[in-house]
Write an enzyme that holds these catalytic residues in place. Structure first.
Site, PDB file in Angstrom:
ATOM      1  N   HIS A 272       0.788  -1.185   0.164  1.00  0.00           N
ATOM      2  CA  HIS A 272       0.094   0.028   0.044  1.00  0.00           C
ATOM      3  C   HIS A 272       0.805   1.216  -0.075  1.00  0.00           C
ATOM      4  CE1 HIS A 272      -0.643   0.340   4.613  1.00  0.00           C
ATOM      5  NE2 HIS A 272       0.550  -0.248   4.441  1.00  0.00           N
ATOM      6  N   GLU A 273       0.153   2.391  -0.138  1.00  0.00           N
ATOM      7  CA  GLU A 273       0.763   3.697  -0.503  1.00  0.00           C
ATOM      8  C   GLU A 273       2.138   3.681  -1.541  1.00  0.00           C
ATOM      9  OE1 GLU A 273      -0.641   5.903   0.773  1.00  0.00           O
ATOM     10  OE2 GLU A 273      -1.870   4.653   2.434  1.00  0.00           O
ATOM     11  N   GLY A 274       1.786   2.878  -2.531  1.00  0.00           N
ATOM     12  CA  GLY A 274       2.689   2.784  -3.762  1.00  0.00           C
ATOM     13  C   GLY A 274       3.440   1.452  -3.316  1.00  0.00           C
TER      14      GLY A 274
END
Lengths: 586, 586
Positions: free
Chosen positions: A439-441
C-alpha cells in the site's frame, strides 16, 4: 522489558545520536524540554501497552462486520482511540493555535511507533486522520480548517484518503470518479473508491474523506485530477454532523492481515441518499482544480513515512518477541557439543538462531534510525532538509517494508513450529506487515520514484546531497570505525557511478527496468550509513547496550552491505534482460 | 491452461530432459511405457483438479474441529481421499506384490505434485501414509507388513510420524516418551507428542502412528530411541480395528496455513483408555531397540523430499496464478510511456512485474527440476545414486522452502492489494508454504546436516560426487551455453574451495556457525546446475516454450547465481562473528 518497543533504543537514538534536545533552542519548540519529550514518550508507551496491545489479537480474530448498513468494530478500538485522543497526541506536532502540542516530528513519530508496534490495525485510524489533518492544513481554506480540521484534532471526526479505484490502484492517471459543479460552490461526486482504510465505521461523528476525482471536462491523466472533501454525514448549520451524504459502503475487504482496520469499497453518488435533494455526493474542492494529485502527494509522502514506520514497528516487536522466546525456550545443544547428557540450552545459544536475531536487530534498529532521521528532517530549518527527505522517502517506505518484514519472517522461524501457530503473536505480525510492501505505492512504484524521479530531479541535486551527507558521516568516523567508513565510501561511490552510467545511456527503458535493483542497493547503502552513524554515537561508550550497537554495525557491514555487490554489478552493466523481455515466454 | 501445474513443463522435464522413458528398459518397470506414465499423470491432473482444488479455500476457512472427543473435517476431504485411493496412486511406486503399481518414483513424484499444488492440506494425509508404508516395508517384520501396511496401501488405514514433543522438536535426543515391555512382546507407551499431522480424524478405520520412544533403561540421547507402531484402534483377531488404544487427542494446533490438515497434540498412555485392561498405549517395536532414529531417518528423508516437492508445488501454482492475473489485469503504462490518453496495458508489460514473474519462473521450474532429478535417483541402479541423493536431500528440502516461498510472496505482490485479500488464492498459498522452512527439520537444521554431515561423510565423497556430476553437465554444454558452463564451473570450484577452507581450520564451531550461508550458496549453485541442464535439453529446439527455458536459464545465471558471491566470500574468510557472539548483546 517491554516486548512492544525498546525505550532504551529510542533514548539512544533521540538523545545520544540525533540530539533532539537541541531542538528546544528553536523558538517553535521553546516551550519544550527533555522532560516534556520524555513525558509524552512515557505516556505513549503506557497507553500503547494498556489500551492497544491487549486487543491486537482479538481485532485480528474478530474482523469488522457489515450488517444492516452499519459497520461493527470490537469495542476495545473505541476505548483505545479515546485514550489516544485524550493524550493529545493526535495533534502532537501541530501548532498550538489549532490545538496541537507543537512537538517535534521526531518525537511524535517515536510516540506513534509505540502504538503501531502494539496494534497496527487500531493505530491506522489516527494515522489516517493525522494525514488528513496535515493535508488540509497545508492546502484547504480557513473555513474548511475550522469546520473539519479542529474536530479531527479533537478526535471527533476521522479522516481517510480515497485514491484507488477498482481499475486504478498504482495508476492514478486512470481515476474515473467524476465531480460536477453544483452551482453553489460545491460539487457532486460519482464513482467508486477501493481499499479505503477507515472508510466506514461508527467510531467518529463523521468521516472526512479526501477524494481524488475528475471535474467534467478536465484533461486525461493526472493533470485532470482534483481533490475534494466528502463527508459521510454533512454538517448542519451548527457545525454538527447531520444528514447522510451519498457515500455508501459497498463492502469490506478481507485481508491477510491488518484485519482490525475496516477496509472499504465505497460508492459515491449512487443515489442511496440524495443529500439536499439532489443526486451525487456533496464535495468541497480543496485548493484549485487540477492540483489534486500534487496535494495528495503531500499526504502520500507523509503516509509513506508512516508506512515505513509501521513496518519498522511491526518488525521491532517481532524481534523483541523472538529474542525473549529464544532466551526462555530451552532445547538442544549448540553444534559441535553432542553430549546428550549435557543439559539443553536456551536456543539463543544456537548460532543459527543468533544469526536470525542479529540480522533482525540490524533491520529493526537500522530501520528505526532511518525513520527517526527522516522525521527529524521535518523539524529542521536547514534549506537542504526538504530535498534530502524527498530523495529518502521511497527508501524510508520500501526498505523497512522489505527488511523489517524479513525480521517478522525470522521471528516465526526462531519460534519454530510454535511461531507458525496463531497461539503466538509473531505470525500475526508477519501477516500485518505483509501489507506494507503493497500500500501507499508498491515497492516497485517506490523504485521507479527513486530512480526515475528523485535521483534525476534538479539535475541530480537530491542524490548529490544524499551522497554528500553520507560523506560527512564517514569523515567524522573515528579511526576504530575507519573500516566501515571506507566500505561506505566505496559503496556510495559505486552508487554515484551506476546512477551516471544508467542515465548516460540515454535509454530510460533499460534504466527503469532495473529500478528495483537500484532501490535495493540504495536502501542497503543508506541503512549501512545509519549503522555507521549509530556506531559513531556509541563510540567510546561502555556497556552491553553500546557493545550491541557495535556488534550490529559490524554485522551489517560484514554480512549485509556486501549484498549490494551483485545488484550494483547488474546496474553497472545496464542489464537489458527485463527491458527487452518478451512476455509470451513467461 | 491449468493454474495448478504445467503439464507441458512436466513433459519436458520427464521426457526431453530426464529421459524417463528409458527406465522402462529396467526389468522393474518393464510393464510400463510412456503411455502408462502419461495415463497416471493425466489421471492425477484430473483428480487434483476435480477433487482437490475445489475445497482448498474451504479447508482453510473451515478448520478441523474437536468436539465431543471427535475430530470433524469438511466432507470434501473424505471424497478427495477416496478418489485418490481408487486411483491406486498411494501405492504408485510400490511393488506389485504389495498392491502397488511399480511406477518409477520420478513419475509418482510428478503425479503427487498435482495434488500438492491443488490442495497441500488434503494431500498431507496420503503423503504421511505413504511415508509410513515405506518405512514399515523397509524395517518392519512380515507380520506387521501384512497387518498394517496392506490396509494402508488400500486406503483403509492412515499413517503418521510422531517424533516431536513439546520440549523436543529439533532436538530429538531429548525425547522422553517411555516404552515399557509388557512381557508379551508388546510395549506400553507413555508420553506426549506434538505437531502430529493427521494425528486424529475419522478419515480412516484406524491410524498407524510411528512413535519414537525410549525403552526403560535405554541410554540418553538419540542412541536410546526406539521406534514403535501404535494404533489408534487396536486390531481384533480378524484384523479389523476394534478396541481403542490409549492414544488421546489433547488438542488441535491452529496454524497460519495448512489449516485443512489436522495437527494434533497426542497423549499416549494417560489412562483415558486402558486397552486390554492395563495402563499405557499398546505399541509394537519396529526392528531392534535403539535403532529408532535410524529408521525414522528413512521416513524423514522421504518426508524432506516431499516437503521440498510441496514447496515447489505451492510456488508453482502461485506463479501460474500470478502469470494469468498479470495477463488479464489491465492497468497503467510501462515506465517511460507517459501518454495518459494511451490505453492502459496488461500489467505483465510492466518491467517490475515481469521481473517478479521471471524470477518466480526460475524458482519454481528450477525447483521442480531439482525435485524430479532427486526422485529419479531413487529409480536408478547406479551405485552413486544413493550417495548423490543423500548429499542433495538438505538442498531439496530447504531451497524450495525458501525460494518457492519467495515465488508465493511475489505472487501476492503481482496481484497488488487484491493479492493481500482472502478473495484471491495467492495469500493462502503463501501461508501454506510458510510451514515448509519449519517442519521436517528447519532450514537451519538442513544447513547443519549439509555442512556438518553430508559434505564431510566418507571423507567428502558426497560433495566430490556432486561436484563431479555438475562437471559432467558443464562438459556436455554446447558452445552457445559455454558462458553458463564457465560460470557454473567457477561456482562449483569456489564451493569446493570454501568447503576445504572451512574444515581445514579445524574449528567446527566457526564452520557450523556459517552453515546457513553455506546452504544458501550450495543451493543456488545446484539450481544453477539444474538450469544449465534444462538449457542443454532445450538447446537447438524452437518455439516459445524452449525460448522461455533459455530466458529463465539466462536470468538465473545473470541475476541469481551472483547472489552466491557474498555468501562464498563470508565462508572463505571464516567469519567468526556468529560463532563468538555474546548473546547478551542482542
Amino acid at each position: 522489558m517491554s516486548r512492544i518497543l525498546s525505550a532504551r533504543d529510542l533514548e539512544f537514538l533521540l538523545y545520544e545520536w540525533l540530539d533532539v534536545e537541541a531542538l528546544t533552542k528553536r523558538s517553535r519548540f521553546a516551550e519544550h524540554s527533555r522532560e516534556t519529550f520524555d513525558a509524552v514518550l512515557e505516556v505513549s508507551a503506557r497507553i500503547a501497552e494498556r489500551e492497544f496491545a491487549g486487543h491486537n489479537r482479538k481485532g485480528d480474530l474478530q474482523e469488522p462486520t457489515f450488517d444492516g448498513g452499519r459497520v461493527t468494530v470490537i469495542p476495545e478500538v473505541e476505548s483505545a482511540l479515546r485514550a489516544f485522543h485524550e493524550s493529545g497526541l493526535l495533534g502532537g506536532a501541530l501548532d498550538e493555535e489549532i490545538g496541537g502540542l507543537q512537538l517535534p516530528h521526531v518525537i511524535t513519530r517515536s510516540c506513534f511507533a509505540w502504538f503501531q508496534a502494539a496494534n497496527i490495525a487500531t493505530s491506522a485510524y489516527p494515522m489516517l486522520t493525522m494525514a488528513t489533518v496535515n493535508l488540509l492544513l497545508a492546502y484547504a481554506g480557513q473555513e474548511h480548517v475550522d469546520a473539519f480540521v479542529r474536530p479531527m484534532v479533537e478526535g471527533r471526526f476521522t479522516g481517510t484518503m480515497c485514491l484507488s479505484e477498482p481499475q486504478a490502484g498504482s495508476s492514478l492517471s486512470d481515476v474515473t470518479t467524476r465531480a460536477v459543479p453544483a452551482g453553489d460552490g460545491t460539487y457532486r461526486l460519482h464513482g467508486s473508491k477501493m481499499w479505503i482504510s477507515g472508510g466506514d465505521h461508527e467510531l467518529s461523528e463523521t468521516i472526512v474523506h479526501l477524494v481524488l476525482a475528475r471535474v467534467a471536462g478536465a484533461p486525461a491523466g493526472v493533470k485532470g485530477l482534483s481533490l475534494f472533501i466528502v463527508l459521510k454525514h454533512l454538517l448542519g448549520p451548527d457545525g454538527a454532523p447531520g444528514e447522510r451524504n451519498d457515500v455508501v459502503l459497498v463492502g469490506l475487504n478481507h485481508k491477510m492481515g491488518f484485519r482490525g482496520t475496516t477496509n472499504a469499497v465505497l460508492s459515491f453518488g449512487d443515489g442511496t441518499h440524495a443529500p439536499r435533494g439532489a443526486a451525487g455526493a456533496v464535495g468541497y474542492l480543496v485548493g484549485e482544480e487540477g492540483r489534486g494529485l500534487a496535494y495528495m502527494f503531500h499526504m502520500m509522502n507523509e503516509a509513506r513515512i508512516g508506512v515505513g514506520a509501521g513496518a519498522v514497528a511491526l518488525g521491532y516487536t517481532g524481534y523483541l518477541h523472538a529474542l525473549a522466546y529464544a532466551r526462555e525456550r530451552v532445547q538442544g545443544r549448540p553444534p559441535g557439543d553432542k553430549d546428550p547428557s549435557a543439559p539443553p540450552v536456551p536456543i539463543v545459544r544456537h548460532p543459527d538462531v543468533r544469526r536470525m536475531l542479529l540480522a533482525s536487530k540490524t533491520y529493526v534498529e537500522g530501520g528505526l534510525a532511518l525513520i527517526l532521521y527522516a522525521a527529524k528532517l521535518l523539524d529542521e530549518d536547514s534549506p537542504d532538509a526538504p530535498l534530502l527527505l524527498d530523495v529518502l522517502t521511497p527508501i524510508v517506505k520500501a526498505w523497512p517494508s522489505q527488511w523489517c518484514l524479513k525480521a517478522n519472517d525470522y521471528a516465526i522461524q526462531v519460534h519454530g513450529g510454535y511461531g507458525y501457530t496463531r497461539e503466538y503473536p509473531v505470525e500475526q505480525f508477519y501477516r500485518d506487515n505483509r501489507l506494507n510492501p503493497i500500500h501507499e505505492g508498491t515497492d516497485g512504484i517506490q523504485a521507479l520514484d527513486l530512480l526515475g524521479r528523485k535521483v534525476t530531479m534538479d539535475g541530480g541535486a537530491g542524490l548529490s546531497l544524499l551522497l554528500r551527507t553520507m560523506g560527512e558521516t564517514t569523515s567524522r568516523a573515528p579511526r576504530e570505525l575507519s573500516g566501515m567508513a571506507r566500505a561506505l565510501d566505496a559503496a556510495r561511490g559505486r552508487l554515484a557511478e551506476v546512477t551516471r552510467t544508467l542515465w548516460a545511456s540515454g535509454d530510460p527503458r533499460t534504466a527503469l527496468a532495473n529500478a528495483t535493483a537500484y532501490l535495493d542497493a540504495a536502501g542497503h547503502i543508506v541503512v549501512a550509513w545509519m549503522w555507521l552513524e549509530q556506531a559513531i554515537a556509541a563510540h567510546g561508550k561502555r556497556g552491553a547496550f553500546y557493545d550491541g550497537k557495535r556488534l550490529a554495525a559490524t554485522y551489517f557491514f560484514d554480512h549485509e552491505l556486501p549484498r549490494t555487490g551483485p545488484w550494483l554489478d547488474l546496474l553497472a552493466r545496464g542489464d537489458t534482460l527485463l527491458a527487452d523481455l518478451d512476455d509470451d515466454l513467461l
